[in-house]
Structure formats: C-alpha cells, structure tokens
Design a protein around this motif. Structure first.
Motif, PDB file in Angstrom:
ATOM      1  N   LYS A   1       0.839  -1.190   0.000  1.00 50.67           N
ATOM      2  CA  LYS A   1       0.000   0.000   0.000  1.00 50.67           C
ATOM      3  C   LYS A   1       0.878   1.245   0.000  1.00 50.67           C
ATOM      4  O   LYS A   1       1.996   1.243   0.514  1.00 50.67           O
ATOM      5  N   TYR A   2       0.353   2.312  -0.588  1.00 45.21           N
ATOM      6  CA  TYR A   2       1.057   3.590  -0.545  1.00 45.21           C
ATOM      7  C   TYR A   2       0.017   4.706  -0.510  1.00 45.21           C
ATOM      8  O   TYR A   2      -1.127   4.536  -0.934  1.00 45.21           O
ATOM      9  N   ILE A   3       0.424   5.838   0.019  1.00 48.99           N
ATOM     10  CA  ILE A   3      -0.442   7.005   0.178  1.00 48.99           C
ATOM     11  C   ILE A   3       0.080   8.093  -0.738  1.00 48.99           C
ATOM     12  O   ILE A   3       1.263   8.425  -0.702  1.00 48.99           O
ATOM     13  N   SER A   4      -0.791   8.678  -1.573  1.00 53.70           N
ATOM     14  CA  SER A   4      -0.308   9.674  -2.522  1.00 53.70           C
ATOM     15  C   SER A   4      -1.434  10.566  -3.008  1.00 53.70           C
ATOM     16  O   SER A   4      -2.597  10.157  -3.037  1.00 53.70           O
ATOM     17  N   ASN A   5      -1.069  11.783  -3.410  1.00 55.13           N
ATOM     18  CA  ASN A   5      -2.053  12.675  -4.021  1.00 55.13           C
ATOM     19  C   ASN A   5      -2.373  12.260  -5.447  1.00 55.13           C
ATOM     20  O   ASN A   5      -3.379  12.669  -6.012  1.00 55.13           O
ATOM     21  N   ILE A   6      -1.546  11.420  -6.059  1.00 50.39           N
ATOM     22  CA  ILE A   6      -1.756  10.930  -7.418  1.00 50.39           C
ATOM     23  C   ILE A   6      -1.787   9.408  -7.403  1.00 50.39           C
ATOM     24  O   ILE A   6      -1.012   8.765  -6.688  1.00 50.39           O
ATOM     25  N   ASP A   7      -2.674   8.840  -8.193  1.00 49.25           N
ATOM     26  CA  ASP A   7      -2.799   7.390  -8.299  1.00 49.25           C
ATOM     27  C   ASP A   7      -1.792   6.866  -9.321  1.00 49.25           C
ATOM     28  O   ASP A   7      -1.884   7.153 -10.509  1.00 49.25           O
ATOM     29  N   TYR A   8      -0.817   6.082  -8.840  1.00 47.12           N
ATOM     30  CA  TYR A   8       0.188   5.484  -9.720  1.00 47.12           C
ATOM     31  C   TYR A   8      -0.106   4.016 -10.004  1.00 47.12           C
ATOM     32  O   TYR A   8       0.770   3.279 -10.461  1.00 47.12           O
ATOM     33  N   GLY A   9      -1.338   3.582  -9.742  1.00 44.81           N
ATOM     34  CA  GLY A   9      -1.684   2.181  -9.889  1.00 44.81           C
ATOM     35  C   GLY A   9      -1.393   1.428  -8.605  1.00 44.81           C
ATOM     36  O   GLY A   9      -0.847   1.963  -7.643  1.00 44.81           O
ATOM     37  N   GLY A  10      -1.776   0.164  -8.569  1.00 41.19           N
ATOM     38  CA  GLY A  10      -1.513  -0.641  -7.380  1.00 41.19           C
ATOM     39  C   GLY A  10      -2.424  -0.283  -6.226  1.00 41.19           C
ATOM     40  O   GLY A  10      -3.537   0.217  -6.417  1.00 41.19           O
TER      41      GLY A  10
ATOM     42  N   ILE B   1      16.773   0.609 -17.740  1.00 39.64           N
ATOM     43  CA  ILE B   1      15.597   0.396 -18.588  1.00 39.64           C
ATOM     44  C   ILE B   1      14.603  -0.459 -17.828  1.00 39.64           C
ATOM     45  O   ILE B   1      14.985  -1.411 -17.143  1.00 39.64           O
ATOM     46  N   TRP B   2      13.340  -0.098 -17.918  1.00 36.96           N
ATOM     47  CA  TRP B   2      12.315  -0.880 -17.233  1.00 36.96           C
ATOM     48  C   TRP B   2      11.075  -1.013 -18.108  1.00 36.96           C
ATOM     49  O   TRP B   2      10.888  -0.261 -19.064  1.00 36.96           O
ATOM     50  N   PHE B   3      10.257  -1.988 -17.751  1.00 33.82           N
ATOM     51  CA  PHE B   3       9.082  -2.337 -18.539  1.00 33.82           C
ATOM     52  C   PHE B   3       7.817  -1.915 -17.801  1.00 33.82           C
ATOM     53  O   PHE B   3       7.703  -2.089 -16.587  1.00 33.82           O
ATOM     54  N   THR B   4       6.876  -1.329 -18.515  1.00 35.20           N
ATOM     55  CA  THR B   4       5.587  -1.002 -17.920  1.00 35.20           C
ATOM     56  C   THR B   4       4.477  -1.290 -18.926  1.00 35.20           C
ATOM     57  O   THR B   4       4.589  -0.935 -20.100  1.00 35.20           O
ATOM     58  N   LYS B   5       3.427  -1.944 -18.467  1.00 35.65           N
ATOM     59  CA  LYS B   5       2.299  -2.216 -19.348  1.00 35.65           C
ATOM     60  C   LYS B   5       1.450  -0.970 -19.572  1.00 35.65           C
ATOM     61  O   LYS B   5       0.776  -0.835 -20.587  1.00 35.65           O
ATOM     62  N   LYS B   6       1.485  -0.060 -18.578  1.00 36.99           N
ATOM     63  CA  LYS B   6       0.605   1.106 -18.648  1.00 36.99           C
ATOM     64  C   LYS B   6       1.176   2.236 -17.806  1.00 36.99           C
ATOM     65  O   LYS B   6       1.753   1.999 -16.744  1.00 36.99           O
ATOM     66  N   ILE B   7       1.042   3.470 -18.279  1.00 38.16           N
ATOM     67  CA  ILE B   7       1.345   4.647 -17.458  1.00 38.16           C
ATOM     68  C   ILE B   7       0.059   5.000 -16.721  1.00 38.16           C
ATOM     69  O   ILE B   7      -0.895   5.488 -17.316  1.00 38.16           O
ATOM     70  N   TYR B   8       0.021   4.726 -15.427  1.00 36.10           N
ATOM     71  CA  TYR B   8      -1.223   4.835 -14.667  1.00 36.10           C
ATOM     72  C   TYR B   8      -1.568   6.272 -14.280  1.00 36.10           C
ATOM     73  O   TYR B   8      -2.725   6.658 -14.257  1.00 36.10           O
ATOM     74  N   TYR B   9      -0.559   7.058 -13.925  1.00 39.94           N
ATOM     75  CA  TYR B   9      -0.868   8.362 -13.348  1.00 39.94           C
ATOM     76  C   TYR B   9      -1.333   9.351 -14.412  1.00 39.94           C
ATOM     77  O   TYR B   9      -0.984   9.256 -15.586  1.00 39.94           O
ATOM     78  N   ASP B  10      -2.126  10.310 -13.969  1.00 43.43           N
ATOM     79  CA  ASP B  10      -2.647  11.364 -14.843  1.00 43.43           C
ATOM     80  C   ASP B  10      -1.562  12.422 -15.001  1.00 43.43           C
ATOM     81  O   ASP B  10      -1.205  13.105 -14.046  1.00 43.43           O
TER      82      ASP B  10
END
Length: 249
Positions: free
Chosen positions: A58-67, A227-236
C-alpha cells in the motif's frame, strides 16, 4: 561463437540493469527521498517505477500510480499536537495515517508546501515536520516528494529527506519500455550545488586518495541509467487540470 558472446553480453547487461533497479527501489524503501528535475525529465515516472516494483504494498499519494493506492489528505500528515506535549511522557492523540509500511508519495510538493510561504506553513503546519521525524516510529513509513526545483518545497520537508535524486532524462520506446537516467546524492548541499560525479583518468594510490577526499566533501554522487518495462502509465500527467475547475462563462 559470436552468437554465444552476444548472449553472454546481453545476459550481463540484463543482470546489471536488474541490480540498478534493485538499488533504486531500496533507496526508497530505506530512506525518505526528494526527487527533483526539469519538467518532463521523469519525476512521476520514477515514482511509478518504484511503486510498481514494490508490487502489492500500500502507498499514500495525491496521485494514483496504480496498485494499492490510498488517497492523500495533507491534513493527516499534520500531527495535531505540539512537540512540547511529549516532554512529560504522557499520551497524545492525532488522526495520522496508520497504515503499517505504507510510504507517502507527494507529487509537486512545492505546490502544496511552497518555500515562499514558510511563515504560513511554520504557523499552521507545525505538526508536519513532527510526522516526518516520527513516521518510522508511527507506521514504519517514509515520505517521498518531487518538485521541479530542489529549493522550491518548504525547508522543513527538505531537511527530513535522506536521499536526493535528480531526474536527468526519461524516454519511452517500443511503447512499453522506459529509459530513465538519474543522479543520486546523500547530501543536500551537494544536490543543491549540482555537483557532478568524480571522474578520474588515472588509477592507483592517488585515485583512492582523491576518491576519499571527494566523498568526504560531497558524499555520494552517483549517475546511473536503467531500462524498465511497464504495461501502462497509470498516473494522470495533467492531474491538476482535473481538480482546478474553470469558471463557466
């Protein structure tokens, strides 16, 4: 033979890349990190990378980064008691975030806690530096922030960070792969002065002496890319557009 050599090289590069990723994730696991850099260099992308690699935490944030995202209310970081109330060893009460191990990520912290309005913050957010100082005790939590300029956020935030990460460049290629380049500091003054890593073109005893002198003065200054892999950029990428409403004409 050539194919074998190519495979070995690719395997080594893969392992080195994974070790770099692990190093960066561990920086966030073990410290409160201040991320800064010019617009478009990948500050929020770095947050998303770390959060995605910490998987179901879990994480707390003003922006949703997924998860496993928990929306941030800044007031719950502002402990509603005075530090002097701790002197006598009695109990105090506060409505803080009590999610064990859930780190806090604040994007564009200079908008919420700007250094130019320090008088207001010193008066009305006295409990926030207390939360930063006690977050490990309260819920085993780190607080991570990002800002375009290192000096832009309130100094009480900067003082509580243990690691400073400057994002230098981020590029997305082949749709799902991200190239990220960063510079890591463990001293605020070195980050503020934009000190570059030590580069020596000689070896031996003199090199060790020069390295030790550099580390003693500037601390850790390390540049790396991965280099890293991501299926989706979640944040707005235009989050504030969604919360700042325009008056209807």
């Amino acid at each position: 033979m050539i194919v074998l050599i190519v495979l070995v090289v690719l395997f080594v590069l893969y392992i080195v890349n994974r070790l770099k990723q692990k190093y960066i994730v561990n920086l966030f696991k073990n410290n409160s990190c201040m991320v800064y850099g010019y617009k478009g260099t990948g500050k929020d992308m770095l947050f998303q990378f770390v959060i995605s690699r910490r998987k179901k935490e879990k994480y707390i944030s003003n922006i949703d980064y997924g998860g496993s995202h928990i929306p941030l209310a800044m007031s719950r970081l502002n402990l509603d008691f005075n530090y002097t109330e701790l002197y006598d060893g009695g109990k105090v009460s506060s409505d803080y975030y009590d999610y064990e191990g859930a780190d806090v990520y604040i994007s564009d912290v200079g908008v919420y806690l700007p250094s130019w309005d320090y008088s207001y913050l010193n008066k009305n957010y006295k409990g926030l530096p207390l939360y930063l100082a006690l977050s490990r005790h309260l819920s085993n939590t780190n607080v991570h922030c990002n800002s375009q300029a290192l000096s832009r956020p309130w100094d009480k935030i900067r003082e509580q960070s243990g690691i400073y990460i400057k994002t230098l460049n981020t590029k997305v290629f082949l749709k799902y792969f991200v190239y990220t380049r960063i510079r890591v500091y463990d001293k605020y003054e070195s980050a503020l002065d934009d000190v570059r890593p030590l580069r020596l073109n000689y070896s031996g005893k003199e090199q060790k002496i020069e390295k030790d002198r550099f580390i003693s003065k500037y601390g850790t200054v390390k540049e790396m890319s991965f280099i890293w892999f991501t299926k989706k950029i979640y944040y707005d990428t235009r989050y504030f557009k969604s919360i700042v409403q325009k008056f209807e004409q």
